[in-house]
Design a protein around this motif. Structure first.
Motif, mmCIF file in Angstrom:
data_model
loop_
_atom_site.group_PDB
_atom_site.id
_atom_site.type_symbol
_atom_site.label_atom_id
_atom_site.label_comp_id
_atom_site.label_asym_id
_atom_site.label_seq_id
_atom_site.Cartn_x
_atom_site.Cartn_y
_atom_site.Cartn_z
ATOM 1 N N PRO A 214 0.833 -1.215 0.000
ATOM 2 C CA PRO A 214 0.000 0.000 0.000
ATOM 3 C C PRO A 214 0.869 1.267 0.000
ATOM 4 O O PRO A 214 0.529 2.259 -0.656
ATOM 5 N N TRP A 215 1.985 1.242 0.715
ATOM 6 C CA TRP A 215 2.883 2.401 0.738
ATOM 7 C C TRP A 215 3.388 2.710 -0.679
ATOM 8 O O TRP A 215 3.412 3.856 -1.113
ATOM 9 N N GLU B 280 1.941 1.848 -3.595
ATOM 10 C CA GLU B 280 0.796 2.313 -4.402
ATOM 11 C C GLU B 280 0.500 3.782 -4.115
ATOM 12 O O GLU B 280 0.325 4.590 -5.031
ATOM 13 N N HIS B 281 0.452 4.097 -2.840
ATOM 14 C CA HIS B 281 0.101 5.442 -2.403
ATOM 15 C C HIS B 281 1.099 6.461 -2.945
ATOM 16 O O HIS B 281 0.715 7.490 -3.523
ATOM 17 N N HIS B 282 2.383 6.177 -2.764
ATOM 18 C CA HIS B 282 3.398 7.142 -3.191
ATOM 19 C C HIS B 282 3.517 7.210 -4.705
ATOM 20 O O HIS B 282 3.729 8.279 -5.270
ATOM 21 N N GLN C 107 1.079 6.773 -6.815
ATOM 22 C CA GLN C 107 -0.078 7.533 -7.313
ATOM 23 C C GLN C 107 0.101 9.030 -7.080
ATOM 24 O O GLN C 107 -0.288 9.854 -7.919
ATOM 25 N N ALA C 108 0.694 9.398 -5.959
ATOM 26 C CA ALA C 108 0.933 10.822 -5.678
ATOM 27 C C ALA C 108 1.887 11.410 -6.723
ATOM 28 O O ALA C 108 1.648 12.496 -7.276
ATOM 29 N N GLU D 44 -1.956 15.068 -2.998
ATOM 30 C CA GLU D 44 -2.364 13.690 -3.286
ATOM 31 C C GLU D 44 -1.712 12.662 -2.365
ATOM 32 O O GLU D 44 -1.815 11.463 -2.616
ATOM 33 N N GLY D 45 -0.926 13.108 -1.395
ATOM 34 C CA GLY D 45 -0.471 12.078 -0.467
ATOM 35 C C GLY D 45 0.954 12.164 0.035
ATOM 36 O O GLY D 45 1.366 11.356 0.862
#
Lengths: 404, 404
Positions: free
Chosen positions: B286-287, B289-291, B293-294, B326-327
């Motif tokens: 998840p880390w 994916e999150h980064h 996407q940002a 975005e994150g």
């Protein structure tokens, strides 16, 4: 498995550097070209753009640590190369986040992180250079600057803060220091020569009717890359094209009876190799034999002359006279060899205008080539180190007209 | 079979060059760096040493022929490269014997021979440069000199003969001319980008547990060489090493779960390619994916802003703000892209201090990377050309977090 970083060793001769700096009343030298930076650090730091400024400071005092001036984004490269023998002065913004405490890491990341934490950023390269000199206690003293790879406006800015508003141009002084190689450098140059000849032997093995010059050149370049080196000038000329001194494009498919001339250059850890041979596919014609023997006699004559105290120009005159006497009466050359090191042409050439004397520790490429358009070209090029009573070869291949 | 020489075409925009020279009241520009020489000639002429001087003259008058100043020993290279669109001015001794009438030859030898017969040798590079300007009818007129690759003592000597004893430093002016690419240059940059991505895709295909970073880097370099290019910075970082911005040494064997960041640079016919992607071996956390996407949102935001008339700094601000929103609230960068061409960093960066506006024909690498030590790094880098109403991609690969 993550390998530990091996720390680079530098080839610099601090004693000779100190003597020559003292003779010019300079407290330090600033290197700006990758070659001189490598001489100080044992590792090249190449800028990615002409505007990017990278310098290394060599203090006259042999025990004082060198300094490196780099943009902040090069700290990671410093860490990966394991450069720990110099103090770092950085400039310009570069952002890397994170922390590594208790997280997966590698020795280069550890070092990079510590450098990021502990290195002060300066406004620009000249401010960083001035901070380095101040820290060395050399502020206000006379300094020489390798003038070849510093932006002229920045050189003017830096010189403005020096005594008399001037920095002595030091590219030639660096080359003078580098004339006498340290044992470390001789070993590096031996490795470059040995690698170059090993690949040259592969090229000779590959020669056959139907093989394109380009295949040989590509084999050379890829083999050099695989061995960790950087290929440079790759003269592979067959048939009439053997008479072209520099070759950068390849047009010919080798035919029976072709003579093929090699003059091959590479860099390994910054140190150059430059060797050459001539090969005939099939029987050599009397013309080939005659001209090769003349060239080879001149090359032998040059080597017979090499020992400390002999003038470079005298080596030249003897070699050219011998080629003329042995069968090419119209023979002319601009030099019969050149020093080699961190530059392909280091300081000293065996040429009519260079009257300096040879000294132990000089490393020279000796070459007496002949180029005749419409006929062919011949090359024997070897690398030697001048010793106390003569010379020693760094190259190993037979010095003959090779047959395939 | 001996192939005919293909004549190089140059990317130079003579109209833009003439306008910008006129605005600075300059009758001609003198190129000294390989990049600016290539811009004028369509071919690089690299010196083998810092002391070797190679220049190209670009007259303001768009129909006047450019000139090249080279040592005599480079005439053969000029012939092999088929450079016939410029007048030649040579200096220094170099001896090649023979004649080719009725003898075996090739087109490059024919041209070389004719050049040797018909080219006057001048005493040195400045005398040759002055002869070129005199022949162009520009003697005594103001001239700009690319100040980055001319020996400072020779620049001073040349400037002494100019009006006011000064040569205008022209490296920045060359870069300004090169800001707007010609269709020829855009095509070259497209080829470099396409080649770079094709090899990047091969690296992605090779990724597996147990593969060493070094194998990927070596595959890249050899593949670039085989395609006729020159490999440069080869950032291949796996696992924690993906967080290192520049990578020049390779330490890690890839493990399941590693993220691998590529930032790959090459030159093809002098034009740079610089593209990047990020890959995960196995499932992305998840880390990750999150980064990713940002970062990808910031990259999209930058592209949404790109069109003529928009300030480079506004593209930067919008992209960074978007990544923060975005994150990655602490996100910082020094730029989110740079012009690319004959230099890896051409003039114009998408950075907070560059308030110039985008114009059609600019070619930009857009990148919004994130580096977190102890965690990982992310890269998407694409090349675009600014068009009349927006931009067009020169790159083709999917802009996703790749999975293997």
């Amino acid at each position: 498995m993550d390998k530990p970083i091996s720390m680079p060793v530098s080839g610099v001769n601090r004693t000779r550097a100190a003597e020559l700096m003292a003779a010019s009343s300079l407290a330090a030298l600033v290197a700006t070209t990758p070659e001189n930076i490598n001489y100080i650090l044992g590792s090249q730091l190449r800028a990615s753009n002409w505007t990017m400024q990278i310098y290394a400071v060599l203090p006259q005092e042999p025990d004082a640590r060198p300094c490196v001036i780099i943009p902040t984004n090069r700290l990671g490269v410093i860490a990966q190369m394991g450069i720990t023998g110099a103090d770092l002065y950085v400039y310009s913004d570069f952002f890397v986040e994170g922390s590594i405490e208790g997280k997966p890491s590698t020795p280069d990341i550890d070092l990079f992180y510590s450098l990021l934490q502990n290195t002060t950023t300066h406004a620009g390269p000249i401010e960083a250079l001035e901070a380095a000199l101040e820290q060395l206690g050399l502020k206000g003293q006379a300094v020489g600057v390798d003038e070849m790879r510093i932006a002229p406006d920045l050189l003017a800015k830096f010189a403005g803060g020096l005594p008399g508003g001037q920095a002595m141009p030091a590219y030639k002084l660096f080359r003078q220091i580098r004339q006498i190689k340290t044992p470390f450098e001789i070993e590096r140059l031996r490795q470059s020569a040995v690698l170059n000849e090993a690949i040259e032997q592969q090229l000779i093995d590959l020669i056959a009717a139907g093989v394109h010059e380009k295949e040989l050149a590509e084999h050379y370049r890829l083999a050099v890359m695989r061995a960790g080196g950087t290929p440079a000038m790759t003269a592979v000329g067959a048939g009439p094209r053997s008479a072209l001194p520099l070759i950068e494009n390849y047009f010919r498919v080798i035919e029976p009876g072709d003579q093929i001339r090699f003059d091959l250059c590479l860099q390994l850890d910054g140190y150059w190799g430059d060797t050459g041979r001539t090969v005939v596919l099939g029987e050599a014609t009397p013309w080939m034999e005659h001209h090769f023997q003349a060239v080879r006699s001149g090359w032998e004559q040059a080597l017979e002359m090499v020992r400390p105290g002999v003038k470079a120009s005298d080596v030249f005159q003897a070699a050219v006279a011998r080629v003329q006497k042995e069968g090419i009466p119209h023979y002319r050359r601009q030099h019969v060899g050149h020093a080699i090191g961190l530059e392909l042409y280091d300081d000293i050439t065996l040429s009519p205008g260079d009257h300096r004397v040879l000294e132990p520790g000089m490393v020279l490429c000796v070459e007496v080539p002949y180029y005749e358009l419409g006929a062919g070209g011949f090359q024997i090029e070897d690398t030697i180190v001048v010793t106390a009573d003569g010379y020693e070869f760094l190259t190993q291949m037979e010095r003959k007209l090779f047959r395939k």
